[in-house]
Design a protein around this motif. Structure first.
Motif, mmCIF file in Angstrom:
data_model
loop_
_atom_site.group_PDB
_atom_site.id
_atom_site.type_symbol
_atom_site.label_atom_id
_atom_site.label_comp_id
_atom_site.label_asym_id
_atom_site.label_seq_id
_atom_site.Cartn_x
_atom_site.Cartn_y
_atom_site.Cartn_z
ATOM 1 N N LYS A 46 0.850 -1.189 0.000
ATOM 2 C CA LYS A 46 0.000 0.000 0.000
ATOM 3 C C LYS A 46 0.888 1.242 0.000
ATOM 4 C CE LYS A 46 -3.598 0.123 2.793
ATOM 5 N NZ LYS A 46 -4.348 0.273 4.082
ATOM 6 N N ASN A 47 0.600 2.184 -0.909
ATOM 7 C CA ASN A 47 1.393 3.410 -0.922
ATOM 8 C C ASN A 47 0.783 4.447 0.022
ATOM 9 O OD1 ASN A 47 -0.803 4.531 -2.244
ATOM 10 N ND2 ASN A 47 0.185 4.642 -4.251
ATOM 11 N N SER A 48 1.397 5.617 0.084
ATOM 12 C CA SER A 48 0.971 6.644 1.035
ATOM 13 C C SER A 48 -0.429 7.170 0.736
ATOM 14 C CB SER A 48 1.970 7.807 1.027
ATOM 15 O OG SER A 48 2.105 8.324 -0.289
ATOM 16 N N ASP A 49 -0.916 6.969 -0.492
ATOM 17 C CA ASP A 49 -2.273 7.393 -0.856
ATOM 18 C C ASP A 49 -3.320 6.315 -0.568
ATOM 19 O OD1 ASP A 49 -1.302 9.835 -1.774
ATOM 20 O OD2 ASP A 49 -0.923 9.017 -3.786
ATOM 21 N N GLY A 50 -2.895 5.174 -0.029
ATOM 22 C CA GLY A 50 -3.831 4.104 0.284
ATOM 23 C C GLY A 50 -4.099 3.153 -0.863
#
Length: 334
Positions: A46-50
């Motif tokens: 999962k990246n920082s943007d979800g």
């Protein structure tokens, strides 16, 4: 967990996503007696943007089908199973922290479930997926490992199943690993034959960076897929990235047989630049030294170094793709 049953008469039955639970199996189930079992290891990120992503899942599906076919278990449509895994990961996305190094480890497994003591192709099977949140492989930072070159035990042999991800390949390797650990080493470097060909390290593929004795050119090399080497997803990714990003810098990339003696000679002559293992868990694992024939072969790292330049760059490149920093076809958005 995700589970799908199969029978020879009905084929694949309806998939189910249910709470994690025990399996109920007859004591005569063939998986217990004849090792009808294969598995995969993959992760959801999962990246920082979800945004949740998978990394090259089609490679895992192809390898699982290859492994299952080798032990007379059924095959499946890879894209269909990826769709189910994606649905599962979306349901469980709360268990994937949005931080670099964290992920949801996914373990697809197929077992033969026929109740019989007769030896033959199973008439029923179970394909299931379980998962666990995992943190960084190196929680306190990159750490180089030490290896023991192992020739008294063999991980795989020509004509065998070393290129399959079968549970039966792993249990016999534990005792040599424990023996190496007693002597102060993290993993085995599996050698093969009287020539002592370098094959794999622990449960990872092995890479070495050397300077060619004749041409002076830098080379990244790993053992070829000759039937004894697991077709690692990270192995394939490192080779592809090396051809794309290191070759323009003058590097040569080789899949060829090489011996422990060749590595030791390169180290003695100052031509062994670095070495590392590759696998889903660590991405890359730097190697500091290898115990061989009563000596320690140093693998190019200074005392204050934990990883070489190529190792660090590969880790950064692959993790950048896994977490969506780089827009790349290997990263599957869920």
């Amino acid at each position: 967990m995700l589970s799908i049953e199969w029978t020879a008469s009905q084929g694949w039955l309806a998939p189910r996503i249910t709470p994690y639970q025990n399996l109920s199996l007859d004591p005569a189930t063939c998986v217990f007696h004849y090792a009808f079992e294969c598995f995969e290891g993959m992760k959801a990120y999962k990246n920082s943007d979800g945004q949740v992503r998978l990394f090259r899942p089609e490679k895992n599906m192809a390898r699982l089908n290859k492994s299952s076919a080798r032990i007379a278990l059924p095959n499946f449509t890879g894209k269909a199973f990826i769709d189910l895994i994606s649905k599962f990961a979306a349901i469980e996305e709360r268990f994937i922290p949005a931080a670099r190094g964290f992920s949801l480890y996914l373990r697809p497994t197929m077992i033969g479930t026929q109740r019989t003591l007769g030896v033959g192709p199973p008439g029923s099977a179970l394909l299931y997926l379980i998962a666990s949140p995992v943190g960084p492989y190196y929680p306190t930072g990159f750490r180089a490992v030490s290896l023991e070159a192992t020739d008294y035990a063999v991980r795989a042999w020509p004509g065998g199943v070393g290129d399959m991800k079968l549970g039966a390949n792993y249990a016999p390797c534990i005792v040599p690993q424990l023996q190496a650990a007693k002597r102060g080493f993290h993993q085995n470097l599996w050698l093969f034959g009287k020539e002592e060909f370098v094959t794999e390290v622990g449960t990872m593929n092995f890479f070495a960076c050397i300077k060619d004795k004749e041409t002076g050119k830098n080379k990244l090399m790993t053992a070829p897929l000759d039937g004894t080497i697991l077709e690692g997803v990270m192995r394939d990714s490192v080779l592809d990235l090396a051809k794309e990003r290191l070759k323009p810098e003058g590097w040569e990339v080789e899949e060829r047989k090489f011996t422990m003696g060749e590595l030791a000679d390169a180290a003695d002559e100052g031509r062994l630049i670095e070495a590392f293992g590759t696998g889903t868990a660590a991405v890359v694992s730097p190697v500091r030294k290898i115990s061989w024939k009563g000596r320690l072969v140093e693998c190019g790292l200074n005392e204050d170094q934990e990883a070489g330049d190529v190792t660090k760059r590969m880790k950064a490149w692959i993790e950048g793709i896994q977490y969506g920093d780089e827009d790349h076809s290997w990263s599957w958005k869920i």
